[in-house]
Enzyme design. Structure first.
Site, mmCIF file in Angstrom:
data_model
loop_
_atom_site.group_PDB
_atom_site.id
_atom_site.type_symbol
_atom_site.label_atom_id
_atom_site.label_comp_id
_atom_site.label_asym_id
_atom_site.label_seq_id
_atom_site.Cartn_x
_atom_site.Cartn_y
_atom_site.Cartn_z
ATOM 1 N N ASP A 35 45.185 52.891 -47.459
ATOM 2 C CA ASP A 35 44.305 52.215 -47.106
ATOM 3 C C ASP A 35 44.469 50.954 -47.706
ATOM 4 O O ASP A 35 44.735 49.802 -46.677
ATOM 5 C CB ASP A 35 42.614 52.516 -47.389
ATOM 6 C CG ASP A 35 42.275 53.209 -46.851
ATOM 7 O OD1 ASP A 35 42.614 54.157 -46.483
ATOM 8 O OD2 ASP A 35 40.427 53.409 -47.937
ATOM 9 N N GLU A 117 27.066 67.408 -23.498
ATOM 10 C CA GLU A 117 27.350 66.498 -24.769
ATOM 11 C C GLU A 117 26.236 66.339 -25.394
ATOM 12 O O GLU A 117 25.126 66.230 -24.985
ATOM 13 C CB GLU A 117 28.086 65.229 -23.927
ATOM 14 C CG GLU A 117 28.714 65.252 -23.391
ATOM 15 C CD GLU A 117 28.684 64.204 -22.659
ATOM 16 O OE1 GLU A 117 28.575 63.052 -22.951
ATOM 17 O OE2 GLU A 117 29.311 64.518 -21.636
ATOM 18 N N LYS A 119 23.502 63.782 -27.594
ATOM 19 C CA LYS A 119 23.161 62.923 -27.062
ATOM 20 C C LYS A 119 22.191 62.044 -28.040
ATOM 21 O O LYS A 119 21.256 62.174 -28.962
ATOM 22 C CB LYS A 119 21.119 63.237 -26.317
ATOM 23 C CG LYS A 119 20.481 61.681 -25.537
ATOM 24 C CD LYS A 119 19.343 61.404 -24.625
ATOM 25 C CE LYS A 119 19.537 60.730 -24.167
ATOM 26 N NZ LYS A 119 18.319 59.609 -25.146
ATOM 27 N N CYS A 433 -15.623 48.027 -55.387
ATOM 28 C CA CYS A 433 -14.550 49.064 -55.707
ATOM 29 C C CYS A 433 -13.081 47.866 -55.124
ATOM 30 O O CYS A 433 -13.334 47.100 -54.292
ATOM 31 C CB CYS A 433 -14.438 50.121 -54.405
ATOM 32 S SG CYS A 433 -13.183 51.119 -54.640
HETATM 33 S S1 IVH Z 1 25.029 59.544 -19.515
HETATM 34 C C1 IVH Z 1 23.208 58.562 -15.749
HETATM 35 N N1 IVH Z 1 25.468 60.383 -21.802
HETATM 36 O O1 IVH Z 1 20.744 57.904 -23.412
HETATM 37 C C2 IVH Z 1 23.699 58.832 -17.219
HETATM 38 N N2 IVH Z 1 23.731 59.536 -22.302
HETATM 39 O O2 IVH Z 1 18.216 58.177 -20.929
HETATM 40 C C3 IVH Z 1 23.911 57.731 -18.099
HETATM 41 N N3 IVH Z 1 22.859 58.918 -24.295
HETATM 42 O O3 IVH Z 1 20.474 54.995 -23.311
HETATM 43 C C4 IVH Z 1 23.604 58.493 -19.496
HETATM 44 N N4 IVH Z 1 23.866 60.013 -25.477
HETATM 45 O O4 IVH Z 1 22.467 55.724 -23.509
HETATM 46 C C5 IVH Z 1 24.963 59.796 -21.504
HETATM 47 N N5 IVH Z 1 26.615 61.351 -23.967
HETATM 48 C C6 IVH Z 1 25.433 61.103 -22.747
HETATM 49 C C7 IVH Z 1 24.081 59.862 -24.168
HETATM 50 C C8 IVH Z 1 23.114 59.212 -23.571
HETATM 51 C C9 IVH Z 1 23.420 59.810 -25.455
HETATM 52 C C10 IVH Z 1 21.294 57.764 -23.976
HETATM 53 C C11 IVH Z 1 21.937 56.671 -23.312
HETATM 54 C C12 IVH Z 1 20.892 55.562 -22.417
HETATM 55 C C13 IVH Z 1 19.628 57.053 -22.005
HETATM 56 C C14 IVH Z 1 19.196 57.639 -21.560
#
Ligand code: IVH
Length: 670
Positions: A35, A117, A119, A433
């Site tokens: 760093d 992936e 979410k 109370c």
């Molecule tokens: S794809 C058309 N991939 O989930 C498809 N969304 O309701 C667009 N999100 O607010 C989204 N991880 O920000 C996609 N690996 C991922 C995601 C992801 C989180 C969120 C996205 C959006 C919500 C979809």
């Protein structure tokens, strides 16, 4: 003396190194220099840019934070709308989705390729690059129009200010999730507690709060991160034919790819892959609330197309509510404003479903019996979404202390009783109370009632024990010199409080009714009373039948209203509050009629919203909620499995939104 030429050469060298090291550190998690070397180079570049301002480029690492705070946010229209995802809530839902995709494409499901992936539970963010330089960052907003947050996204270290790699696109929009890693979230909240500033409930709120700052210095301190999951509007770059290829291209341009991305074919590996990520969920450094499965090939995505606001080629498999074990340390009994004595479980703090949980209400003694829990047990705490955490089960502890219902009120010592058909234990102390009085006072001044800023439960309890406030009207008779002399108070805070009380006197009829603490009459029912009866006098004079005719007013709720306004003591108090200056404009004016003239149609299933509550909410804002779609419909809220109404809306070109859009539009209200 450094010449301009030497300075330019050195600045370029420093910038290149710093960019490389930042990428190694923030994206690859694999730094090649300590760093201190990074910091020294950074300082050297800063001083060079100060001496030769022409050398400062927008992609310089020194420009991650720069410029003055903004005055407000500018709107950004998304050239390609930012969509949401449909949800799958079970393994079966997910398999059905995949099979449906294959059937629509007319191919066997075992031949279809997917990419999945995690979410990420953060903030959907769009980044626009021109000639490889980040020129704009924006929020999703309602999907069509978002807010310009360039100044804040620039501070996120895993957002490249300049794209790297061999082929730099002329134009590219990269989308992904900005989020706050859990260790950072814990640090930010610890600091907030020390400084008595706002503590965030979960990492998503913390990320959203940081992105909405006008001053980028604040966002910079919050240590957000960004992971890319899509690219749009490519010019001068080939993103490949599949989503998985695009993710690799994005990685080569300098973005962080989610290391838990998987690609598979057919249904054979599906369950195993899902179970693997679910298992890993608790050990990841960021919050994830599901698993996104996408058809990999763009040609197939295109063929499948979109429905309402979500693609037909992707689905979010929502995770089940998270559950974690912890120790039940104690059970204490709290007295509420209606005298209910509620058992509350005190737990060893556990991070579950995105928040730290250290106490959980158990509602009543029956609940303790049902769960068969005793102090010393290991209990399982569950929390889903924004729902209140609950205890779902237990493993018996070695040393168990059983919980006994108190025979006397823990606050005032009066006897407790239980009505034959009620599970709730109540204190018989009533107006004698202290706990009930303090809770009533605290309810009255609450944010959704009279909203008196700075008058928290702690100060109220002090004012009460000091004899300064014993009843609601006493709040308006406060002696502020005495307040100033209390421990922890001063002249300034007393003056501030005086002002807040003065300001709060102007209210609405609905808020005033809600503040009075009539049993079962909360925010929503108060709004109904105010909307339909329009004046306090009418409410006071209403018969039981008239009250029962109001929407959602049953016999019990109506009786509570009737009894309250039938009590001389209660009416005297109400009159006293008005005489002391509490007032509200006529109900017609004070109502929120923002949806007046609009017709909404609700269709499909809403897994995360209560349909009748949503209907009442929209009606309270003046909207008509209709059961059928016509050309007069303003908007259709399409939930899961929406059918003919959705199709009709699409045919008529009527605006269709999803559950998430509704929550975004009425954020904080719904
Ligand atoms: S794809 C058309 N991939 O989930 C498809 N969304 O309701 C667009 N999100 O607010 C989204 N991880 O920000 C996609 N690996 C991922 C995601 C992801 C989180 C969120 C996205 C959006 C919500 C979809």
């Amino acid at each position: 003396m450094t010449t301009a030429m030497e300075a330019a050469k050195r600045a370029l060298e420093l910038r290149t190194n710093l960019q490389k090291w930042a990428h190694e550190y923030y994206v690859d998690d694999d730094p090649s220099v300590p760093d201190s070397i990074y910091d020294e180079s950074f300082q050297e570049l800063l001083s060079l840019e100060r001496d030769f301002p022409d050398l400062q480029t927008p992609d310089s690492p020194t420009q991650r934070v720069g410029g003055a705070p903004l005055e407000g946010f500018t709107q950004v229209t998304h050239e390609v709308p930012m969509l949401s995802l449909d949800n799958a809530f079970s393994d079966e839902d997910l398999r059905d989705f995949l099979t449906r995709c294959a059937t629509s494409l007319g191919i066997p499901v075992k031949k279809l390729k997917w990419t999945a992936e995690p979410k990420l539970d953060g903030i959907a963010t769009s980044l626009l690059y021109e000639d490889g330089i980040l020129v704009r960052g924006a929020t999703r907003g309602d999907g069509a129009v978002g807010e310009d947050i360039t100044h804040n996204v620039r501070t996120i270290k895993s957002v490249p200010l300049r794209l790297s790699g061999e082929k730099i696109p002329k134009r590219l929009e990269v989308r992904g999730e900005a989020f706050m890693p859990i260790p950072m979230f814990e640090r930010v909240n610890e600091l907030a507690k020390e400084n008595s500033t706002k503590v965030f409930v979960n990492p998503r709120n913390a990320a959203a709060g940081s992105m909405r700052q006008l001053d980028p210095m604040i966002c910079a301190e919050r240590g957000l991160a960004f992971i890319a999951y899509g690219a749009y509007q490519p010019e001068g770059i080939d993103l490949g034919d599949t989503h998985s290829e695009t993710l690799d291209v994005l990685e080569s341009l300098g973005f962080k790819k989610n290391p838990d991305t998987v690609t598979f074919v057919g249904l054979d590996d599906l369950q195993e892959q899902y179970d693997a990520i679910l298992e890993k969920r608790n050990s990841l450094p960021m919050e994830i609330d599901g698993w996104v499965v996408k058809v990999d090939a763009y040609a197939q995505q295109e063929e499948l197309g979109f429905i309402a606001r979500a693609p037909r080629w992707a689905v979010a498999r929502k995770f089940p509510a998270q559950e974690k074990p912890t120790t039940l340390l104690d059970i204490v009994f709290q007295v509420g404003r209606t005298g209910a004595v509620t058992p509350v479980a005190k737990l060893e703090t556990v991070f579950v479903g995105g928040v730290n949980v250290s106490s959980v209400t158990l509602h009543n003694m029956d609940e303790i019996e049902r769960l068969d829990i005793a102090i010393g047990d290991t209990v399982f705490v569950q929390r889903a979404g924004d729902v209140i955490p609950k205890i779902t089960g237990r493993i018996k502890g070695e040393k168990r202390t059983p919980v006994v219902a108190p025979e006397t009120c823990p606050a005032c010592g009066s006897h407790t009783y239980r009505e034959p058909d009620e599970a709730v234990l109540r204190c018989t102390g009533g107006a004698s109370c202290d706990a009930q009085i303090i809770e009533s006072l605290s309810h009255y001044v609450g944010r959704k009632q009279m909203n008196i800023d700075g008058l928290g439960e702690k100060l109220l309890a002090t004012l009460y024990t000091e004899g300064l406030v014993k009843t609601l009207p006493d709040i308006y008779r406060l002696d502020f010199d005495k307040v100033a002399s209390l421990e922890g108070q001063g002249q300034r805070s007393a003056e501030k409080l005086q002002k807040a009380i003065e300001v709060s006197k102007e209210t609405t009829l609905a808020r005033f009714i809600a503040s009075l603490g009539i049993r079962t009459i909360g925010e929503q029912s108060s709004k109904v009373l105010a909307k339909h009866m329009k004046s306090l006098e009418v409410i006071r004079g209403a018969s039981l039948t008239e009250i029962m005719a109001l929407p959602d007013f049953g016999p019990i709720t109506s009786a509570y209203v009737k009894n309250a306004f039938g009590s001389e003591h209660f009416n005297e108090m109400v009159d006293e509050l008005i005489a002391l200056g509490v007032y509200w404009p006529d109900e017609e004016e004070s109502l929120d009629n923002s949806l007046e003239g609009q017709t909404w149609v609700l269709t499909g299933k809403y897994p995360t919203l209560n349909r009748s509550a949503l209907k009442a909410f929209l009606e309270n804002k003046g909207a008509k909620v209709s059961g059928s779609v016509s050309k007069n419909t303003t908007v259709v809220v399409a939930g899961k499995d929406a059918g003919s109404k959705l199709t009709k809306a699409q045919e008529l070109g009527i605006k269709v939104i999803g559950e998430d859009d509704v929550k975004a539009q009425f954020e904080g209200e719904i």
